[in-house]
Design a protein around this motif. Structure first.
Motif, PDB file in Angstrom:
ATOM      1  N   HIS A 196      -6.991   1.707   4.841  1.00  0.00           N
ATOM      2  CA  HIS A 196      -7.259   1.901   3.511  1.00  0.00           C
ATOM      3  C   HIS A 196      -8.752   1.613   2.862  1.00  0.00           C
ATOM      4  O   HIS A 196      -9.220   2.620   2.364  1.00  0.00           O
ATOM      5  CB  HIS A 196      -6.044   1.312   2.623  1.00  0.00           C
ATOM      6  CG  HIS A 196      -6.203   1.736   1.038  1.00  0.00           C
ATOM      7  ND1 HIS A 196      -5.567   3.139   1.106  1.00  0.00           N
ATOM      8  CD2 HIS A 196      -6.511   1.190  -0.144  1.00  0.00           C
ATOM      9  CE1 HIS A 196      -5.687   3.303  -0.607  1.00  0.00           C
ATOM     10  NE2 HIS A 196      -6.259   2.136  -0.948  1.00  0.00           N
ATOM     11  N   GLN A 254       1.340   3.759  15.698  1.00  0.00           N
ATOM     12  CA  GLN A 254       0.498   4.507  14.567  1.00  0.00           C
ATOM     13  C   GLN A 254      -0.934   4.428  14.704  1.00  0.00           C
ATOM     14  O   GLN A 254      -1.338   3.032  15.217  1.00  0.00           O
ATOM     15  CB  GLN A 254       1.143   4.156  13.219  1.00  0.00           C
ATOM     16  CG  GLN A 254       0.526   4.809  12.083  1.00  0.00           C
ATOM     17  CD  GLN A 254       1.349   4.387  10.823  1.00  0.00           C
ATOM     18  OE1 GLN A 254       2.267   3.546  10.905  1.00  0.00           O
ATOM     19  NE2 GLN A 254       1.089   4.813   9.673  1.00  0.00           N
ATOM     20  N   LEU A 294       1.038  -1.324  -0.060  1.00  0.00           N
ATOM     21  CA  LEU A 294      -0.057   0.000   0.147  1.00  0.00           C
ATOM     22  C   LEU A 294       0.904   1.187  -0.158  1.00  0.00           C
ATOM     23  O   LEU A 294       1.626   1.165   0.933  1.00  0.00           O
ATOM     24  CB  LEU A 294      -0.912  -0.144   1.199  1.00  0.00           C
ATOM     25  CG  LEU A 294      -1.441   1.467   1.549  1.00  0.00           C
ATOM     26  CD1 LEU A 294      -2.570   1.594   0.518  1.00  0.00           C
ATOM     27  CD2 LEU A 294      -2.336   1.210   2.856  1.00  0.00           C
ATOM     28  N   TYR A 342      -0.317  -7.937  10.329  1.00  0.00           N
ATOM     29  CA  TYR A 342      -1.725  -7.681  10.511  1.00  0.00           C
ATOM     30  C   TYR A 342      -2.044  -6.298  10.200  1.00  0.00           C
ATOM     31  O   TYR A 342      -1.624  -5.156  10.636  1.00  0.00           O
ATOM     32  CB  TYR A 342      -1.886  -7.584  12.158  1.00  0.00           C
ATOM     33  CG  TYR A 342      -3.315  -7.281  12.842  1.00  0.00           C
ATOM     34  CD1 TYR A 342      -4.167  -8.190  12.580  1.00  0.00           C
ATOM     35  CD2 TYR A 342      -3.745  -6.062  13.334  1.00  0.00           C
ATOM     36  CE1 TYR A 342      -5.516  -7.760  12.891  1.00  0.00           C
ATOM     37  CE2 TYR A 342      -4.993  -5.931  13.497  1.00  0.00           C
ATOM     38  CZ  TYR A 342      -6.167  -6.895  13.445  1.00  0.00           C
ATOM     39  OH  TYR A 342      -7.218  -6.706  13.674  1.00  0.00           O
ATOM     40  N   GLN A 343      -2.719  -6.302   9.029  1.00  0.00           N
ATOM     41  CA  GLN A 343      -3.223  -5.188   8.397  1.00  0.00           C
ATOM     42  C   GLN A 343      -2.062  -4.481   7.693  1.00  0.00           C
ATOM     43  O   GLN A 343      -1.998  -4.334   6.399  1.00  0.00           O
ATOM     44  CB  GLN A 343      -3.887  -4.129   9.114  1.00  0.00           C
ATOM     45  CG  GLN A 343      -5.148  -4.608   9.646  1.00  0.00           C
ATOM     46  CD  GLN A 343      -6.176  -3.665  10.421  1.00  0.00           C
ATOM     47  OE1 GLN A 343      -5.878  -2.554  10.348  1.00  0.00           O
ATOM     48  NE2 GLN A 343      -7.400  -4.194  10.681  1.00  0.00           N
ATOM     49  N   ILE A 344      -1.015  -3.759   8.389  1.00  0.00           N
ATOM     50  CA  ILE A 344      -0.072  -2.910   7.623  1.00  0.00           C
ATOM     51  C   ILE A 344       1.301  -3.333   8.508  1.00  0.00           C
ATOM     52  O   ILE A 344       1.506  -3.344   9.684  1.00  0.00           O
ATOM     53  CB  ILE A 344      -0.213  -1.569   7.660  1.00  0.00           C
ATOM     54  CG1 ILE A 344      -0.510  -0.826   8.933  1.00  0.00           C
ATOM     55  CG2 ILE A 344      -1.299  -1.172   6.630  1.00  0.00           C
ATOM     56  CD1 ILE A 344      -0.478   0.750   9.195  1.00  0.00           C
ATOM     57  N   ARG A 386      -1.790   0.588  16.130  1.00  0.00           N
ATOM     58  CA  ARG A 386      -0.654  -0.502  16.211  1.00  0.00           C
ATOM     59  C   ARG A 386       0.601  -0.020  16.894  1.00  0.00           C
ATOM     60  O   ARG A 386       0.745   1.089  16.852  1.00  0.00           O
ATOM     61  CB  ARG A 386      -0.231  -1.392  14.809  1.00  0.00           C
ATOM     62  CG  ARG A 386       0.348  -0.142  14.059  1.00  0.00           C
ATOM     63  CD  ARG A 386       0.626  -0.881  12.476  1.00  0.00           C
ATOM     64  NE  ARG A 386       1.219  -1.968  12.346  1.00  0.00           N
ATOM     65  CZ  ARG A 386       2.439  -2.236  12.700  1.00  0.00           C
ATOM     66  NH1 ARG A 386       3.256  -1.280  12.638  1.00  0.00           N
ATOM     67  NH2 ARG A 386       3.273  -3.458  12.692  1.00  0.00           N
ATOM     68  N   ARG A 421      -4.173   4.977  12.279  1.00  0.00           N
ATOM     69  CA  ARG A 421      -4.355   5.145  10.757  1.00  0.00           C
ATOM     70  C   ARG A 421      -5.696   4.626  10.299  1.00  0.00           C
ATOM     71  O   ARG A 421      -6.230   3.478  10.789  1.00  0.00           O
ATOM     72  CB  ARG A 421      -3.376   4.668  10.126  1.00  0.00           C
ATOM     73  CG  ARG A 421      -3.225   4.638   8.769  1.00  0.00           C
ATOM     74  CD  ARG A 421      -1.979   3.987   8.090  1.00  0.00           C
ATOM     75  NE  ARG A 421      -2.563   4.100   6.362  1.00  0.00           N
ATOM     76  CZ  ARG A 421      -2.063   4.944   5.657  1.00  0.00           C
ATOM     77  NH1 ARG A 421      -1.726   6.029   6.130  1.00  0.00           N
ATOM     78  NH2 ARG A 421      -2.622   4.825   4.296  1.00  0.00           N
ATOM     79  N   ASP A 429      -3.133  10.525  10.028  1.00  0.00           N
ATOM     80  CA  ASP A 429      -2.316   9.466  10.929  1.00  0.00           C
ATOM     81  C   ASP A 429      -1.711  10.470  12.070  1.00  0.00           C
ATOM     82  O   ASP A 429      -1.453  11.370  12.063  1.00  0.00           O
ATOM     83  CB  ASP A 429      -1.014   9.129   9.890  1.00  0.00           C
ATOM     84  CG  ASP A 429      -1.317   8.247   8.904  1.00  0.00           C
ATOM     85  OD1 ASP A 429      -2.489   7.991   8.581  1.00  0.00           O
ATOM     86  OD2 ASP A 429      -0.370   7.795   8.427  1.00  0.00           O
ATOM     87  N   ASP A 445      -8.387  -2.214  17.303  1.00  0.00           N
ATOM     88  CA  ASP A 445      -9.156  -1.942  16.386  1.00  0.00           C
ATOM     89  C   ASP A 445     -10.346  -1.077  16.754  1.00  0.00           C
ATOM     90  O   ASP A 445     -10.563  -0.826  17.971  1.00  0.00           O
ATOM     91  CB  ASP A 445      -9.798  -3.455  15.559  1.00  0.00           C
ATOM     92  CG  ASP A 445      -8.515  -3.873  14.865  1.00  0.00           C
ATOM     93  OD1 ASP A 445      -7.749  -3.212  14.335  1.00  0.00           O
ATOM     94  OD2 ASP A 445      -8.591  -5.218  14.820  1.00  0.00           O
ATOM     95  N   ALA A 465      -7.331   2.259  13.009  1.00  0.00           N
ATOM     96  CA  ALA A 465      -6.562   1.007  13.540  1.00  0.00           C
ATOM     97  C   ALA A 465      -5.482   1.686  14.229  1.00  0.00           C
ATOM     98  O   ALA A 465      -4.664   2.471  13.547  1.00  0.00           O
ATOM     99  CB  ALA A 465      -6.295   0.055  12.505  1.00  0.00           C
ATOM    100  N   GLU A 508      -3.012   0.555  -3.683  1.00  0.00           N
ATOM    101  CA  GLU A 508      -2.380  -1.020  -3.493  1.00  0.00           C
ATOM    102  C   GLU A 508      -2.172  -1.487  -4.605  1.00  0.00           C
ATOM    103  O   GLU A 508      -2.648  -1.611  -5.560  1.00  0.00           O
ATOM    104  CB  GLU A 508      -3.627  -1.723  -2.545  1.00  0.00           C
ATOM    105  CG  GLU A 508      -3.752  -1.178  -1.343  1.00  0.00           C
ATOM    106  CD  GLU A 508      -4.661  -2.435  -0.592  1.00  0.00           C
ATOM    107  OE1 GLU A 508      -5.796  -2.205  -0.984  1.00  0.00           O
ATOM    108  OE2 GLU A 508      -4.116  -3.072   0.189  1.00  0.00           O
ATOM    109  N   THR A 515      -2.274  -4.035  18.884  1.00  0.00           N
ATOM    110  CA  THR A 515      -2.995  -3.635  18.026  1.00  0.00           C
ATOM    111  C   THR A 515      -4.523  -3.366  19.034  1.00  0.00           C
ATOM    112  O   THR A 515      -4.795  -3.985  19.850  1.00  0.00           O
ATOM    113  CB  THR A 515      -3.288  -4.414  16.905  1.00  0.00           C
ATOM    114  OG1 THR A 515      -4.202  -5.623  17.127  1.00  0.00           O
ATOM    115  CG2 THR A 515      -2.258  -4.872  16.102  1.00  0.00           C
TER     116      THR A 515
END
Lengths: 223, 223
Positions: B125, B120, A56, A182-184, B138, B122, B87, B165, B136, A62, B163
């Motif tokens: 996407h 972070q 991404l 996990y996600q990013i 992390r 964010r 972000d 969510d 999310a 992406e 993480t």
């Protein structure tokens, strides 16, 4: 790998796990007779690998890229001669994978020389008493993603965690594996390492290949 | 955190992400008025935290420990004033959690001073175009697990990835969170850092608490 590269490998500043003494280890090429459920003598496995990685790039989008290449994995002396209780530690000492994507051009994935990428094969705790348990394989990898068309090299600071389950022989040639993202997972500009993330790895699926020849490895290196 | 500690924080050798400039940041205590779906001004959040961690010690067994404690999280200036696209980067600059388990005694979890733990918040996407997307969160954490009864301190080399969510406000006080551990995360002896893993973290579930007072933080520190 040259002697100088091997020497540098032994003097990494940052390691995500135990360093394997490479002295005296044979480089293993095809053909090899790999015995299932048997802790193998130590060595360096030269193996093919394929991987499908998704990236991404904020404000761009992406994209998913298929890679083909090789890895050289140094394996430790197993901690025991018995399959169930033996741990095998690994260092990823060399890697090159190439992929291409329209708009981005070629992407070349290699090891980050500033990091010692390390891993482990181990029987899951719950399976220790099974008759012939599969092992679980994990490796923490520091990589460079070189994009010549964009004149850009990205790298990860948190390890890319590669896992292979259901390992019945070492090395687990032919097994599918997954990057536990996990996600990013943030990627950074090599020329601005202290800046904000430049892109993210969002998924990674790979397959360990079989033993390959040094000629094939040199072919991958030359592109 | 003393000035000296803050100075040391700014000179970490190993960082898993961007470092936040702490100068001029207010330390935030209760009461705070946190607005949902609103990028907040930067600051240092002093928050309670609880966590349930499971450990595997080879040849000893698995054990699960409940922890209570606090964190201090430095937050960056959001990259935008608009919730969806902003972000927010974070540094975990202080932590202490205490738990106890029969046979092992007390376990005290603190930050590893050799690592800058970074994170972070964010918008995923796929959710960027939603009306009020959740973010999310992390964070990559380097911790010390001190076990006074065993005269032992363990630490992680690969980050513990925490993480959260469904983040609708920053900080996400009260949210549940998870450590993204795939089967095992190796822990090492602080006094034998280059040796084999001494234990493994096998799962981690946590809950962010609310703003707490400095008096409560000092109480946790004193045990």
């Amino acid at each position: 790998m040259t002697t100088v590269e091997a020497f540098n490998h032994q003097n990494k500043k940052l390691a995500w796990g135990p360093q394997i003494d490479l002295s005296g280890l044979d480089y293993l090429y095809p053909p090899q007779n790999v015995k299932p459920y048997t802790p193998p003598p130590p060595g360096v496995d030269n193996l093919g690998i394929s991987s499908t990685d998704s990236f991404l790039v904020p404000n761009v989008g992406e994209f998913t890229v298929n890679f083909e290449g090789y890895v050289r994995v140094a394996r430790s002396q197993p901690t025991s001669n018995e399959w169930n209780t033996s741990d095998v530690f690994t260092n990823l000492i060399d890697m090159c994978m190439r992929g291409e994507e329209s708009g981005i051009g070629e992407i070349i994935v290699t090891l980050n020389p500033d990091v010692l990428s390390t891993g482990q094969l181990r029987t899951p705790h719950a399976d220790l008493a099974c008759e012939k348990p599969s092992k679980a394989c994990r490796m923490a990898v520091g990589a460079l993603f070189k994009m010549p068309l964009l004149n850009l090299t990205l790298f990860n600071k948190e390890p890319i965690e590669l896992t292979i389950d259901d390992v019945r022989m070492i090395p687990p040639a032919g097994n599918p594996g997954e990057g536990r993202i996990y996600q990013i997972l943030p990627l950074f500009h090599r020329e601005n390492p202290d800046g904000l993330p430049a892109a993210y790895l969002t998924s990674l699926q790979f397959r360990m290949g079989h033993y390959i020849t040094e000629a094939k490895i040199q072919g991958i290196l030359q592109g």
